[in-house]
Design an enzyme around this catalytic site. Structure first.
Site, PDB file in Angstrom:
ATOM      1  N   SER A 163      -9.981 -12.245  12.240  1.00  0.00           N
ATOM      2  CA  SER A 163      -8.984 -12.367  11.493  1.00  0.00           C
ATOM      3  C   SER A 163      -7.353 -12.564  11.785  1.00  0.00           C
ATOM      4  CB  SER A 163      -8.594 -10.762  10.893  1.00  0.00           C
ATOM      5  OG  SER A 163      -8.134 -10.412  11.226  1.00  0.00           O
ATOM      6  N   ARG A 164      -6.356 -13.317  10.698  1.00  0.00           N
ATOM      7  CA  ARG A 164      -5.056 -14.049  11.181  1.00  0.00           C
ATOM      8  C   ARG A 164      -4.433 -12.578  12.349  1.00  0.00           C
ATOM      9  NH1 ARG A 164      -1.026 -12.841   6.777  1.00  0.00           N
ATOM     10  NH2 ARG A 164      -1.688 -10.512   6.025  1.00  0.00           N
TER      11      ARG A 164
ATOM     12  N   GLY B  54     -20.717  40.994   9.889  1.00  0.00           N
ATOM     13  CA  GLY B  54     -21.437  41.761   8.986  1.00  0.00           C
ATOM     14  C   GLY B  54     -22.711  42.597   9.179  1.00  0.00           C
TER      15      GLY B  54
ATOM     16  N   HIS C  68     -13.117  36.731  13.243  1.00  0.00           N
ATOM     17  CA  HIS C  68     -12.903  37.716  12.519  1.00  0.00           C
ATOM     18  C   HIS C  68     -11.643  38.241  12.242  1.00  0.00           C
ATOM     19  CE1 HIS C  68     -17.046  38.108  11.647  1.00  0.00           C
ATOM     20  NE2 HIS C  68     -17.279  38.551  13.172  1.00  0.00           N
TER      21      HIS C  68
ATOM     22  N   ASP D 297     -17.118  43.160  19.713  1.00  0.00           N
ATOM     23  CA  ASP D 297     -17.647  42.158  19.662  1.00  0.00           C
ATOM     24  C   ASP D 297     -16.029  41.303  19.029  1.00  0.00           C
ATOM     25  OD1 ASP D 297     -18.448  39.196  18.619  1.00  0.00           O
ATOM     26  OD2 ASP D 297     -20.170  40.052  17.126  1.00  0.00           O
TER      27      ASP D 297
ATOM     28  N   ILE E 217     -13.674  36.663   7.773  1.00  0.00           N
ATOM     29  CA  ILE E 217     -14.003  37.817   7.468  1.00  0.00           C
ATOM     30  C   ILE E 217     -15.020  39.073   8.435  1.00  0.00           C
ATOM     31  CG2 ILE E 217     -16.002  35.785   6.285  1.00  0.00           C
ATOM     32  CD1 ILE E 217     -17.499  35.589   8.240  1.00  0.00           C
TER      33      ILE E 217
ATOM     34  N   VAL F 293       0.728  -1.196  -0.232  1.00  0.00           N
ATOM     35  CA  VAL F 293      -0.026  -0.399   0.506  1.00  0.00           C
ATOM     36  C   VAL F 293       0.607   1.321  -0.186  1.00  0.00           C
ATOM     37  CG1 VAL F 293      -2.260  -1.042   0.648  1.00  0.00           C
ATOM     38  CG2 VAL F 293      -0.412  -0.377   2.623  1.00  0.00           C
TER      39      VAL F 293
END
Length: 613
Positions: free
Chosen positions: A198-199, A539, A521, A516, A536, A76
């Protein structure tokens, strides 16, 4: 009768498919029409040696049953060669199941670097190599299903498996990020933690239990997650012995400590029971959820630090969130917030005006009075400064009875501001707030918060109505509420258009002026957790740009002519973008909308300013 889930036309890679779980996946997918690349290096369970026999046997089984399969014998770590096998033989690739694994169990103090490295390279690095090679093909065709294989050791830890558990948990982290990146291209990524014999499990489980945990009980879940009808992504499942269960993180509510004060080990020790209390847990599913308590604590403490430094009353520490009541969100209607007093002066007004783009040209005589206290035309306050008043107490929303919610799920929907008279140039004001209405919108609750601001004489100075949409707490049977006012724009060209190029540090400037201090921001990492490639603009910063544009074009910059403003927040603005505000006058009302020029997207809609005639 339920329609059989088929994989006709799909091509799947299953790593480690020479036996156990991988073989069960390959056989089931092939039996239902998939073309399968059976990958197996053929080494021992400890990763030594190689043989083609294991993969060849499974391919023979598939072909004998009428299916289509091809063997691949690469490690892999050579993921691109495995992917190329699928493309060479079948011409496409749709499904990747990362199943290959080995064990090298030993206690940590006896573990060698080779023990660690071998496990890492097969499990985590191997999962990366195969998926990374497949990823471009899945994205470009707009379809893909990827499975990562973790384990109980990865989820919970297990003695003697430090290497294995680390790699398995790493695969889970890889899957979660790929799920976020791939979803919009219909590439879905999930993780399983199988319980199967499984093994690899023979060394850690009793033989009778290994025999009972058949891989055939795991394969159906994997097949479902790989099917085109499945829409789940970014999820984790424990599965085995006829049992399937989704797993998610659980987090205690925890204890909050005020920011800006000296936090000590003793303070944490005193709240240790609260830190570990899972009585009413949360279930974060994203980095944004993870940050939610930080946002809440910043709202409680961060804004107080900033305003307190200007001489205001510093809000006291918020009490712990109240438990929900029998009436749910409706119980919050009429709730009154603790009043908060704050002081402001010319410095605060000037900083706000600069933060919403005023006097970008220092020679602009119309806007210089908003930023310079000795202006020859007389210093003035921008009316929209009053939208900052609610932030002195808005953080209390997180402790309102009946409103138990994650702060990360709160959206600012609309804002209405009415100024009763021009704002004084300095004042001590008191803000009082109450929840006036809560409407049931199904997917969430719409909370209307009325905030009245009074001067020293007790006369009302301003009124704000903050519309908050809280996702995830709807459906409580309350009123749906009136339809939003449309404010249709006139069917003609705008009477005025104003363009403002925001600065690259506009968001940083605004957060200093507004009270705020949401890191959305300012902090690139926090913004990325919210799905943005950079911080950003607030608003209400865009709101201030629009209000200033209307004031300039239709009131000659005179705050005395400004009565009210309303707008709905529809999109974000990145600092550095250009805000274009289009305006239409109708008597004393000015309708407006604001767009981002670079993306031609409306960021403020349903805007209207009422002027004094």
């Amino acid at each position: 009768m339920t329609e059989e889930l088929r994989f006709d036309g799909r091509v799947a890679i299953v790593t480690g498919a020479g036996g156990g779980l991988g073989r069960a996946y390959a056989l089931l997918l092939a039996a239902r029409g998939a073309q399968v690349v059976v990958n197996d290096l053929g080494g021992s369970m400890h990763g030594e040696g190689a043989t083609t026999a294991a993969a060849d046997r499974v391919v023979e089984e598939i072909r004998a049953a009428g299916g289509q399969a091809v063997a691949n014998y690469d490690s892999v770590e050579d993921g691109p060669r495995i992917v190329q096998t699928a493309l060479d033989h079948f011409g496409r690739l749709d499904i990747v199941i990362n199943n290959a694994g080995i064990l090298r169990d030993t206690s940590f103090h006896k573990m060698t670097e080779a023990d660690w490295e071998k496990i890492y390279r097969v499990h985590l690095y191997g999962g990366f190599r195969v998926t990374h090679a497949a990823w471009p093909h899945l994205r470009e065709q707009g379809y893909g299903r990827v499975i990562m294989t973790s384990s109980a050791a990865g989820l919970y830890g297990n003695f003697g498996q430090a290497n294995y558990s680390s790699a398995k948990l790493g695969l889970l982290g890889l899957a979660q990020t790929l799920a976020a990146e791939g979803q919009k291209r219909n590439v879905l990524v999930n993780t399983i933690a199988p319980l199967a014999g499984s093994r690899l499990t023979e060394t850690i489980l009793p033989p009778d239990l290994v025999a009972a945990l058949k891989p055939e009980y795991v394969a159906p879940l994997v097949a479902w997650l790989c099917h085109e009808r499945n829409t789940a992504t970014g999820q984790t499942f424990e599965v085995g012995a006829g049992w399937v269960s989704r797993v998610r993180w659980q987090r205690a509510q925890g204890a909050f400590f005020p920011l800006g004060e000296n936090l000590t080990p003793e303070a944490i020790a005193a709240q240790w029971d609260t830190v570990q209390d899972f009585t009413d847990p949360a279930y974060p599913t994203s980095p944004m959820d993870s940050f939610a308590p930080v946002v809440g604590n910043l709202q409680k403490s961060g804004g107080a630090e900033e305003r307190g430094s200007r001489g205001e009353e510093t809000p006291s520490r918020s009490p712990a969130p109240a438990p929900p009541t029998a009436d749910g969100p409706q119980a919050a209607i009429g709730h009154e917030f603790e009043p908060k007093t704050q002081r402001y002066d010319e410095r605060d007004l000037s900083l706000y005006a600069l933060a919403v783009g005023a006097a970008a040209d220092p020679l602009d005589k119309l806007e210089l009075p908003f930023v310079y206290e000795l202006s020859g035309d007389g210093f003035r306050a921008l009316p929209t400064y009053a939208v900052t008043f609610p932030f002195s107490l808005l953080w209390q929303i997180t402790s309102v009875p009946g409103l138990r919610f994650n702060p990360a799920l709160l959206l600012h929907g609309e804002q209405y501001l009415e100024v009763k008279r021009p704002l004084p140039l300095k004042a001590t004001v008191t803000n009082r707030a109450r929840i006036s209405h809560i409407y049931d919108k199904g997917s969430g609750a719409l909370v209307l918060l009325d905030v009245n601001t009074f001067d020293e004489a007790g006369e009302e100075l301003a009124f704000n109505q903050v519309s908050l949409f809280i996702r995830g707490i709807g459906g409580f049977g309350g009123e749906r509420g009136p339809s939003a006012a449309a404010n249709p724009l006139p069917d003609r060209a705008p009477d005025a258009v104003h363009r403002d190029k925001t600065t690259d540090n506009q968001a940083l400037l605004y957060r200093l002026s507004s009270g705020d201090r949401n890191p959305l921001h300012a902090d690139p990492a926090f913004a990325a957790a919210g799905g943005f490639d950079r911080p950003i603009l607030h608003g209400l910063c865009t709101f201030g740009f629009a209000g200033r544009a209307v004031l300039r074009h239709f009131a000659g910059g005179d705050p005395a002519r400004f009565r009210s403003i309303r707008a709905r927040f529809t999109k974000h603005v990145f600092p550095g973008e250009t805000i274009v505000t289009e305006m239409w006058q109708d008597g004393v009302r000015v309708f407006f909308q604001s767009k981002v020029a670079e993306r031609d997207e409306v960021v403020l809609s349903h805007g209207v300013v009422e002027l004094v005639g």
